[in-house]
Design a protein around this motif. Sequence first.
Motif, PDB file in Angstrom:
ATOM      1  N   THR A  45       5.544  25.486   3.214  1.00 11.70           N
ATOM      2  CA  THR A  45       5.854  24.504   2.182  1.00 11.70           C
ATOM      3  C   THR A  45       7.081  23.677   2.566  1.00 11.70           C
ATOM      4  OG1 THR A  45       4.982  26.097   0.591  1.00 11.70           O
ATOM      5  CG2 THR A  45       6.024  24.148  -0.311  1.00 11.70           C
ATOM      6  N   PRO A  46       6.966  22.868   3.627  1.00  8.96           N
ATOM      7  CA  PRO A  46       8.137  22.103   4.092  1.00  8.96           C
ATOM      8  C   PRO A  46       8.382  20.839   3.274  1.00  8.96           C
ATOM      9  CG  PRO A  46       6.247  21.610   5.448  1.00  8.96           C
ATOM     10  CD  PRO A  46       5.794  22.679   4.484  1.00  8.96           C
ATOM     11  N   ASN A  47       9.618  20.382   3.290  1.00  2.00           N
ATOM     12  CA  ASN A  47       9.958  19.004   2.935  1.00  2.00           C
ATOM     13  C   ASN A  47      10.755  18.432   4.100  1.00  2.00           C
ATOM     14  OD1 ASN A  47      12.384  20.634   1.989  1.00  2.00           O
ATOM     15  ND2 ASN A  47      13.172  18.564   1.694  1.00  2.00           N
ATOM     16  N   ILE A  48      10.619  17.150   4.343  1.00  2.00           N
ATOM     17  CA  ILE A  48      11.245  16.522   5.508  1.00  2.00           C
ATOM     18  C   ILE A  48      12.530  15.826   5.086  1.00  2.00           C
ATOM     19  CG2 ILE A  48      10.948  14.853   7.366  1.00  2.00           C
ATOM     20  CD1 ILE A  48       7.920  15.310   7.148  1.00  2.00           C
ATOM     21  N   VAL A  49      13.628  16.183   5.755  1.00  3.73           N
ATOM     22  CA  VAL A  49      14.932  15.580   5.485  1.00  3.73           C
ATOM     23  C   VAL A  49      15.125  14.330   6.333  1.00  3.73           C
ATOM     24  CG1 VAL A  49      17.427  15.957   5.504  1.00  3.73           C
ATOM     25  CG2 VAL A  49      15.883  17.830   4.866  1.00  3.73           C
ATOM     26  N   SER A  50      14.828  14.422   7.624  1.00  3.58           N
ATOM     27  CA  SER A  50      14.869  13.279   8.531  1.00  3.58           C
ATOM     28  C   SER A  50      13.857  13.525   9.636  1.00  3.58           C
ATOM     29  CB  SER A  50      16.273  13.083   9.118  1.00  3.58           C
ATOM     30  OG  SER A  50      16.647  14.202   9.912  1.00  3.58           O
ATOM     31  N   ALA A  51      13.380  12.422  10.241  1.00  4.13           N
ATOM     32  CA  ALA A  51      12.296  12.592  11.209  1.00  4.13           C
ATOM     33  C   ALA A  51      12.303  11.486  12.252  1.00  4.13           C
ATOM     34  CB  ALA A  51      10.947  12.597  10.488  1.00  4.13           C
ATOM     35  N   ILE A  57       5.446  14.161   4.088  1.00  6.35           N
ATOM     36  CA  ILE A  57       5.356  13.016   4.990  1.00  6.35           C
ATOM     37  C   ILE A  57       6.642  12.216   4.915  1.00  6.35           C
ATOM     38  CG2 ILE A  57       4.226  11.578   3.222  1.00  6.35           C
ATOM     39  CD1 ILE A  57       2.647  10.232   5.536  1.00  6.35           C
ATOM     40  N   ALA A  58       7.036  11.651   6.054  1.00  3.29           N
ATOM     41  CA  ALA A  58       8.239  10.820   6.105  1.00  3.29           C
ATOM     42  C   ALA A  58       8.072   9.771   7.195  1.00  3.29           C
ATOM     43  CB  ALA A  58       9.479  11.669   6.386  1.00  3.29           C
ATOM     44  N   PRO A  59       8.687   8.596   7.039  1.00  2.00           N
ATOM     45  CA  PRO A  59       8.677   7.631   8.129  1.00  2.00           C
ATOM     46  C   PRO A  59       9.560   8.128   9.264  1.00  2.00           C
ATOM     47  CG  PRO A  59      10.095   6.879   6.354  1.00  2.00           C
ATOM     48  CD  PRO A  59       9.424   8.117   5.848  1.00  2.00           C
ATOM     49  N   VAL A  93       4.282  14.099   9.689  1.00  2.00           N
ATOM     50  CA  VAL A  93       3.683  14.927   8.646  1.00  2.00           C
ATOM     51  C   VAL A  93       3.970  16.386   8.975  1.00  2.00           C
ATOM     52  CG1 VAL A  93       1.545  15.598   7.460  1.00  2.00           C
ATOM     53  CG2 VAL A  93       1.869  13.222   8.209  1.00  2.00           C
ATOM     54  N   ALA A  94       4.344  17.161   7.958  1.00  2.00           N
ATOM     55  CA  ALA A  94       4.602  18.597   8.119  1.00  2.00           C
ATOM     56  C   ALA A  94       3.772  19.346   7.092  1.00  2.00           C
ATOM     57  CB  ALA A  94       6.090  18.899   7.935  1.00  2.00           C
ATOM     58  N   GLU A 125       0.834  -1.197   0.000  1.00  2.00           N
ATOM     59  CA  GLU A 125       0.000   0.000   0.000  1.00  2.00           C
ATOM     60  C   GLU A 125       0.874   1.254   0.000  1.00  2.00           C
ATOM     61  OE1 GLU A 125      -4.298   1.028   2.025  1.00  2.00           O
ATOM     62  OE2 GLU A 125      -2.796  -0.041   3.200  1.00  2.00           O
ATOM     63  N   PHE A 126       0.370   2.314  -0.632  1.00  2.00           N
ATOM     64  CA  PHE A 126       1.031   3.612  -0.633  1.00  2.00           C
ATOM     65  C   PHE A 126       0.138   4.617   0.074  1.00  2.00           C
ATOM     66  CE2 PHE A 126       2.284   1.326  -4.472  1.00  2.00           C
ATOM     67  CZ  PHE A 126       3.660   1.294  -4.316  1.00  2.00           C
ATOM     68  N   VAL A 127       0.775   5.596   0.695  1.00  2.00           N
ATOM     69  CA  VAL A 127       0.040   6.637   1.394  1.00  2.00           C
ATOM     70  C   VAL A 127       0.384   7.978   0.767  1.00  2.00           C
ATOM     71  CG1 VAL A 127       1.838   6.902   3.166  1.00  2.00           C
ATOM     72  CG2 VAL A 127      -0.503   7.630   3.653  1.00  2.00           C
ATOM     73  N   GLY A 128      -0.591   8.860   0.695  1.00  2.00           N
ATOM     74  CA  GLY A 128      -0.368  10.187   0.149  1.00  2.00           C
ATOM     75  C   GLY A 128      -0.969  11.251   1.048  1.00  2.00           C
ATOM     76  N   VAL A 129      -0.276  12.377   1.177  1.00  2.00           N
ATOM     77  CA  VAL A 129      -0.827  13.541   1.851  1.00  2.00           C
ATOM     78  C   VAL A 129      -0.936  14.658   0.823  1.00  2.00           C
ATOM     79  CG1 VAL A 129      -0.074  12.982   4.189  1.00  2.00           C
ATOM     80  CG2 VAL A 129       1.486  14.193   2.668  1.00  2.00           C
ATOM     81  N   SER A 130      -1.989  15.441   0.912  1.00  2.00           N
ATOM     82  CA  SER A 130      -2.261  16.476  -0.077  1.00  2.00           C
ATOM     83  C   SER A 130      -3.220  17.488   0.530  1.00  2.00           C
ATOM     84  CB  SER A 130      -2.877  15.852  -1.338  1.00  2.00           C
ATOM     85  OG  SER A 130      -4.053  15.123  -1.018  1.00  2.00           O
TER      86      SER A 130
END
Length: 331
Positions: A178-184, A125-127, A135-136, A82-87
């Motif tokens: 408008t974030p992107n996640i590098v590590s979490a 989103i990132a694991p 989620v950011a 399964e894939f997950v998406g945030v939008s």
Amino acid sequence: MPGDRRVRATVRRAGIGLVLTVVVACGAPTAGPTWADPAAVGATLGAYLEDVKGAAGKRYGERDDLGHELDGLAILAGPGEEFVGVSHWWNEPHQEFRLGLSTSDDLLDWTWRAELAPQASMPAIAPASDGGYVVAWEQEPDNHLAFAWYPSWHDLLDARPAKTFEAEQQLSDCAEGTPNIVSASSTHVEFGFHYFADCDLDREAHGTMDWTHWSATKRPELDAAILANHVSGGIGDRDLIQFRDQEFTLLEAMSVRDDWSTWKVYLVDAYRATPLAFATDGGSKAFTNPTAEIVDLHSQPTLVVTLFVPQEGAAPGETGSLVYYVPISRT
């Protein structure tokens, strides 16, 4: 960010929700470059990214099964296949953007799962390295960054965070987002974002936070790579991708200030920025909000890419969220 909202508002007013699904043979490069050569790796990745027309699967004007726009869609592999998406989508009764969660087993057909936040947009989103998902997003009012940690897959599907954090503006009195996640993880998050510099133009920044405090630094070297391409508008959304053991940044910028038809996406390697010429079926010219992720689809390594196609630079039938994917070789 203000610019992103204006682009999407134009699409919303136009009421365009066309969906076109095409499955064709992959047109990605088949030659075997030398992976020790950074230029060859970047050229190969660029060719994969640009060939929308030749993708193995794609969909323009992407929406979920309830009709929500999947704008700013960011995709991640979930458990199993399964894939997950945030939008985000536009909620007409409340006149606001809202954050949504959806799932898919084929990267093209998405099932609505939950609302994650009101007055919110531009998610990532990132694991989490210690379990669960982070989620950011950009939160209104007073556009600022917001984060949530979900300890498990079921907590995410139930929109039940164990930790949340809202970051007060540090670099701009007008907007940061408008974030992107590098590590979490549940204790530390590293991320990129943009700030509305001098309340005039968006520029790039980097941040860290521990769910109680956060810090931010400007990234003028990343801005400079884009400005070297004679860009006069804002520099905005970005995503990181590891390809052949090298890290690249996908970064959007408006070539001509206040001209929404001039949004471009650049492939950045060691602060050298190359504009990408995406070839869509209809010949759209403007693209924003890039994401790219390598996932396993039917046991095949697959590059899945999402873009937003603003109306001002879109071919007929191609406005809105674009999702496409292409299988890639294992070697």
